[in-house]
Design a protein around this motif. Structure first.
Motif, mmCIF file in Angstrom:
data_model
loop_
_atom_site.group_PDB
_atom_site.id
_atom_site.type_symbol
_atom_site.label_atom_id
_atom_site.label_comp_id
_atom_site.label_asym_id
_atom_site.label_seq_id
_atom_site.Cartn_x
_atom_site.Cartn_y
_atom_site.Cartn_z
ATOM 1 N N MET A 1 47.723 35.410 33.770
ATOM 2 C CA MET A 1 47.699 36.692 33.112
ATOM 3 C C MET A 1 46.312 36.922 32.550
ATOM 4 N N ILE A 2 45.652 37.965 33.017
ATOM 5 C CA ILE A 2 44.323 38.316 32.528
ATOM 6 C C ILE A 2 44.495 39.462 31.535
ATOM 7 N N THR A 3 44.162 39.194 30.280
ATOM 8 C CA THR A 3 44.270 40.223 29.258
ATOM 9 C C THR A 3 42.908 40.441 28.615
ATOM 10 N N GLY A 4 42.786 41.557 27.944
ATOM 11 C CA GLY A 4 41.545 41.871 27.252
ATOM 12 C C GLY A 4 41.496 43.332 26.920
ATOM 13 N N MET A 5 40.506 43.709 26.157
ATOM 14 C CA MET A 5 40.402 45.112 25.753
ATOM 15 C C MET A 5 40.130 45.989 26.967
ATOM 16 N N ARG A 6 40.397 47.244 26.809
ATOM 17 C CA ARG A 6 40.143 48.196 27.893
ATOM 18 C C ARG A 6 38.670 48.168 28.277
ATOM 19 N N ARG A 7 38.408 48.311 29.576
ATOM 20 C CA ARG A 7 37.068 48.404 30.154
ATOM 21 C C ARG A 7 36.239 47.124 30.044
ATOM 22 N N SER A 8 36.901 45.977 29.832
ATOM 23 C CA SER A 8 36.151 44.726 29.709
ATOM 24 C C SER A 8 35.904 44.029 31.053
ATOM 25 N N GLY A 9 36.538 44.493 32.132
ATOM 26 C CA GLY A 9 36.274 43.919 33.447
ATOM 27 C C GLY A 9 37.451 43.199 34.081
ATOM 28 N N LYS A 10 38.661 43.388 33.570
ATOM 29 C CA LYS A 10 39.839 42.692 34.117
ATOM 30 C C LYS A 10 40.092 43.061 35.573
ATOM 31 N N SER A 11 40.034 44.348 35.881
ATOM 32 C CA SER A 11 40.277 44.793 37.265
ATOM 33 C C SER A 11 39.212 44.261 38.208
ATOM 34 N N SER A 12 37.976 44.235 37.747
ATOM 35 C CA SER A 12 36.888 43.689 38.582
ATOM 36 C C SER A 12 37.108 42.211 38.852
ATOM 37 N N LEU A 13 37.539 41.469 37.828
ATOM 38 C CA LEU A 13 37.828 40.044 38.016
ATOM 39 C C LEU A 13 38.961 39.848 39.024
ATOM 40 N N LEU A 14 39.983 40.688 38.950
ATOM 41 C CA LEU A 14 41.109 40.590 39.885
ATOM 42 C C LEU A 14 40.651 40.866 41.323
ATOM 43 N N LYS A 15 39.779 41.851 41.501
ATOM 44 C CA LYS A 15 39.249 42.148 42.836
ATOM 45 C C LYS A 15 38.374 41.003 43.351
ATOM 46 N N LEU A 16 37.600 40.400 42.464
ATOM 47 C CA LEU A 16 36.793 39.241 42.858
ATOM 48 C C LEU A 16 37.684 38.080 43.284
ATOM 49 N N TYR A 17 38.806 37.910 42.587
ATOM 50 C CA TYR A 17 39.755 36.861 42.953
ATOM 51 C C TYR A 17 40.350 37.143 44.335
ATOM 52 N N ARG A 18 40.687 38.402 44.598
ATOM 53 C CA ARG A 18 41.201 38.781 45.924
ATOM 54 C C ARG A 18 40.168 38.451 46.997
ATOM 55 N N ASP A 19 38.910 38.802 46.754
ATOM 56 C CA ASP A 19 37.847 38.507 47.719
ATOM 57 C C ASP A 19 37.688 37.004 47.926
ATOM 58 N N TRP A 20 37.798 36.230 46.844
ATOM 59 C CA TRP A 20 37.691 34.778 46.929
ATOM 60 C C TRP A 20 38.828 34.204 47.779
ATOM 61 N N LEU A 21 40.035 34.726 47.593
ATOM 62 C CA LEU A 21 41.169 34.263 48.397
ATOM 63 C C LEU A 21 40.909 34.482 49.882
ATOM 64 N N VAL A 22 40.372 35.651 50.227
ATOM 65 C CA VAL A 22 40.126 35.990 51.636
ATOM 66 C C VAL A 22 38.937 35.214 52.189
ATOM 67 N N ASN A 23 37.832 35.219 51.470
ATOM 68 C CA ASN A 23 36.582 34.665 52.006
ATOM 69 C C ASN A 23 36.443 33.153 51.856
ATOM 70 N N GLU A 24 36.920 32.603 50.759
ATOM 71 C CA GLU A 24 36.755 31.169 50.511
ATOM 72 C C GLU A 24 37.996 30.354 50.875
ATOM 73 N N LYS A 25 39.151 30.839 50.495
ATOM 74 C CA LYS A 25 40.402 30.119 50.756
ATOM 75 C C LYS A 25 40.998 30.475 52.114
ATOM 76 N N LYS A 26 40.424 31.486 52.760
ATOM 77 C CA LYS A 26 40.851 31.919 54.107
ATOM 78 C C LYS A 26 42.328 32.350 54.130
ATOM 79 N N ILE A 27 42.763 32.991 53.064
ATOM 80 C CA ILE A 27 44.122 33.553 53.013
ATOM 81 C C ILE A 27 44.101 34.873 53.775
ATOM 82 N N GLU A 28 45.077 35.061 54.658
ATOM 83 C CA GLU A 28 45.130 36.302 55.431
ATOM 84 C C GLU A 28 45.477 37.478 54.527
#
Length: 191
Positions: free
Chosen positions: A1-28
Motif C-alpha cells: 500500500m503506497i500512501t502519502g499526501m496528494r501530489r507527492s508522486g504515488k501514481s508515478s511510483l506505481l507506473k515505475l513499478y509497472r515498467d519494472w515488472l515488464v522490463n526487468e522481471k519480464k512479466i507479460e
C-alpha cells in the motif's frame, strides 16, 4: 500500500513499478492489471463486487499469477472487501495507492487486517529537488530558497519556476487536502 499526501508522486511510483515488472522481471503485459480509479474508463468498477468480478475474469483468462496495480483505490466503494477477496481467491500480487485521510490513518490496519506492507510516499527531499532542477543550471542557494519557499512536490518542476503558477498550484493542492481529506473526514461543526 503506497500512501502519502496528494501530489507527492504515488501514481508515478506505481507506473515505475509497472515498467519494472515488464522490463526487468519480464512479466507479460497481460498479467498486469493497472487501473487508475480517477479515470472515467473504469467508472463501472467503483463498487467492490464489480471490481472483484472484473479482476477474477482476467485472472481466470490469464491462468497464471496476475499483478494488480490499483491507483486511488479509495474511489471504490468498500474497496477493502474486493482486495481481501482477490487476495484469497486469485494468484495475485496487489499494489494500491491512496491519498485520502482514511487511507492515511490507523484504520488501514483494520481494513486489511494486518495483511499489507505500507510504503509512505513523501515529497522530494532537497537532494531529489536538486536532481529535478539540475538542467536549469541554477545556483544551489537559489534552489534552496525555492525549496524552502515552495516545498518539494514533484509537480512544481513542471511549472518552470513561475512564481504565479507555483503559488496557484500549491493553493490548489492545499484546498484539495483541506476539503477532500480534512473536512470530508472530520465533518467539522462550524460556529
Amino acid at each position: 500500500m503506497i500512501t502519502g499526501m496528494r501530489r507527492s508522486g504515488k501514481s508515478s511510483l506505481l507506473k515505475l513499478y509497472r515498467d519494472w515488472l515488464v522490463n526487468e522481471k519480464k512479466i507479460e503485459e497481460k498479467n498486469i492489471v493497472y487501473i487508475n480509479f480517477e479515470s472515467l474508463k473504469y467508472a463501472n468498477l467503483t463498487e467492490s463486487q464489480s471490481l472483484y468480478d472484473y479482476v477474477c475474469g482476467i485472472s481466470a483468462q490469464v491462468g497464471t499469477k496476475v499483478y494488480l496495480l490499483f491507483d486511488e483505490i479509495q474511489n471504490v466503494k468498500d474497496w477493502e472487501k474486493a482486495v481481501n477477496a482477490l487476495r484469497v481467491d486469485c494468484d495475485c500480487e496487489i499494489v494500491l495507492t491512496g491519498s485520502n485521510a482514511r487511507l492515511l490513518s490507523g484504520e488501514l490496519a483494520t481494513l486489511l487486517a494486518g495483511r499489507y506492507v505500507g510504503i509512505q510516499m513523501f515529497p522530494l527531499s532537497f537532494d531529489e529537488f536538486l536532481e529535478f532542477r539540475k538542467s536549469s543550471g541554477e545556483d544551489i542557494h537559489k534552489s534552496f530558497d525555492a525549496f524552502l519557499r515552495f516545498g518539494g512536490l514533484p509537480g512544481l518542476h513542471e511549472l518552470q519556476a513561475s512564481p504565479r503558477a507555483t503559488t496557484q498550484y500549491l493553493s490548489d493542492v492545499f484546498n484539495s487536502v483541506l476539503l477532500k481529506d480534512v473536512v470530508s473526514r472530520n465533518n467539522p461543526k462550524l460556529p
